[in-house]
Scaffold this motif. Structure first.
Motif, PDB file in Angstrom:
ATOM      1  N   TYR A  35       0.999  -0.555 -11.243  1.00  0.00           N
ATOM      2  CA  TYR A  35      -0.027  -1.041 -10.056  1.00  0.00           C
ATOM      3  C   TYR A  35      -0.529  -2.120 -11.093  1.00  0.00           C
ATOM      4  O   TYR A  35      -0.840  -2.319 -12.518  1.00  0.00           O
ATOM      5  N   GLN A  37      -3.974  -4.526 -10.010  1.00  0.00           N
ATOM      6  CA  GLN A  37      -4.942  -4.356  -9.479  1.00  0.00           C
ATOM      7  C   GLN A  37      -6.089  -6.395  -8.834  1.00  0.00           C
ATOM      8  O   GLN A  37      -6.106  -6.496  -9.646  1.00  0.00           O
ATOM      9  N   GLY A  42      -6.953  -4.445  -3.589  1.00  0.00           N
ATOM     10  CA  GLY A  42      -6.420  -3.779  -4.213  1.00  0.00           C
ATOM     11  C   GLY A  42      -5.666  -2.955  -5.150  1.00  0.00           C
ATOM     12  O   GLY A  42      -5.293  -4.247  -5.857  1.00  0.00           O
ATOM     13  N   LEU A  43      -5.572  -2.352  -5.170  1.00  0.00           N
ATOM     14  CA  LEU A  43      -3.990  -1.865  -5.918  1.00  0.00           C
ATOM     15  C   LEU A  43      -2.916  -1.844  -5.523  1.00  0.00           C
ATOM     16  O   LEU A  43      -2.576  -1.408  -4.149  1.00  0.00           O
TER      17      LEU A  43
ATOM     18  N   LYS B  38     -14.107   3.381  -9.255  1.00  0.00           N
ATOM     19  CA  LYS B  38     -13.282   2.671 -10.584  1.00  0.00           C
ATOM     20  C   LYS B  38     -14.194   2.124 -10.470  1.00  0.00           C
ATOM     21  O   LYS B  38     -14.983   1.215  -9.923  1.00  0.00           O
ATOM     22  N   PHE B  89     -12.425   3.644  -3.465  1.00  0.00           N
ATOM     23  CA  PHE B  89     -10.827   3.549  -2.950  1.00  0.00           C
ATOM     24  C   PHE B  89     -10.193   4.650  -2.094  1.00  0.00           C
ATOM     25  O   PHE B  89      -9.971   5.629  -2.929  1.00  0.00           O
ATOM     26  N   PHE B 101      -2.973   2.948  -1.011  1.00  0.00           N
ATOM     27  CA  PHE B 101      -4.801   2.643  -1.089  1.00  0.00           C
ATOM     28  C   PHE B 101      -5.025   1.408  -0.013  1.00  0.00           C
ATOM     29  O   PHE B 101      -4.405   0.649   0.149  1.00  0.00           O
ATOM     30  N   GLY B 102      -6.203   2.076   0.295  1.00  0.00           N
ATOM     31  CA  GLY B 102      -7.191   0.784   0.516  1.00  0.00           C
ATOM     32  C   GLY B 102      -7.327  -0.608  -0.210  1.00  0.00           C
ATOM     33  O   GLY B 102      -6.977  -0.177  -1.205  1.00  0.00           O
ATOM     34  N   LYS B 103      -7.745  -1.296   0.086  1.00  0.00           N
ATOM     35  CA  LYS B 103      -8.222  -2.548  -0.718  1.00  0.00           C
ATOM     36  C   LYS B 103     -10.019  -2.037  -1.123  1.00  0.00           C
ATOM     37  O   LYS B 103     -10.051  -2.958  -1.854  1.00  0.00           O
ATOM     38  N   GLY B 104     -10.248  -1.621  -0.673  1.00  0.00           N
ATOM     39  CA  GLY B 104     -11.674  -0.547  -1.731  1.00  0.00           C
ATOM     40  C   GLY B 104     -12.758  -1.248  -0.895  1.00  0.00           C
ATOM     41  O   GLY B 104     -13.070  -2.368   0.020  1.00  0.00           O
TER      42      GLY B 104
END
Lengths: 112, 111
Positions: A35, A37, A42-43, B38, B89, B101-104
């Motif tokens: 991935y 970031q 996001g990821l 994270k 996330f 994944f979402g953007k956090g």
């Protein structure tokens, strides 16, 4: 404990250079992932692999390639680094049928 | 087309209070959901997960709730501690495919 290691924590490269990012996991996991970031994004999945010598494109594979010659090792290659590839690169692994991915510490790559 | 959405980019909470982080999804094929935490310059750490056959899963101070009809999940942290300050996330998957994944959401717990 699952351990995923990445070859470098920080890397500075010049535009046009070929860049290798290495990832190793010690849990005999079948699945491995790369991935990137970026702030606000996001990821995002670049490539993944479900088995040795197998690879699948993720959401943003352009400009990248991967190699998986051994089960424990998954390499990400930037054929010709560009400034828009400056990012945090994260490797992850998971077992067959296991949905939980375990991440390495990341490599922060700066392309000048 | 964002399949997993975390609509709050940031959240501030007083130490000792409850933190509630929210996540919405659009794909009805998702049947497994995870939360990751994270810290800066580190990789995401798995926190807690839930499968679609459940509506709640607890692990210590962390509880995840799933509302399938609303396609919504939330992470509750009680009580919040300064060490919980991080980016969280949300992720989802139909089993057997990569996580989405979402953007956090950046959580700040203020002492």
């Amino acid at each position: 404990d699952v351990k995923v290691t990445q070859s470098s924590r920080y890397l500075v490269k010049r535009t046009g250079e070929k860049v290798f990012l290495e990832c190793v996991q010690d849990m005999d996991h079948e699945n491995m992932f790369w991935y990137r970031q970026d702030p606000g994004l996001g990821l995002r999945l670049i490539y993944f692999s479900y088995d040795v010598k197998m690879k699948e494109k993720g959401d943003i594979p352009e400009g990248y390639s991967v190699s998986r010659e051994k089960k424990e090792r998954f390499s990400l290659i930037l054929e010709s680094a560009s400034t828009n590839q400056t990012s945090m690169y994260l490797c992850a692994s998971s077992g067959a049928g296991g949905e939980t991915q375990y991440f390495g510490p990341g490599t922060r790559l700066l392309v000048l | 087309d964002q399949q997993v959405k975390q609509n709050s980019p940031s959240l501030s909470v007083q130490e000792g209070r409850i933190s509630i982080l929210n996540c919405d999804y659009t794909n009805s094929m998702f049947d497994y959901f995870l939360w990751y935490k994270k810290y800066p310059a580190e990789g995401p750490t798995f926190l807690i997960s839930i499968s679609s056959i459940k509506d709640k899963n607890e692990d210590g101070r962390f509880t995840v709730f799933l509302n399938k009809s609303a396609k919504h999940l939330s992470l509750h942290i009680v009580p919040s501690q300064p060490g919980d300050s991080a980016v969280y996330f949300c992720a989802a998957t139909p089993v057997g495919t990569p996580l989405v994944f979402g953007k956090g959401t950046r959580l700040s717990v203020i002492a």
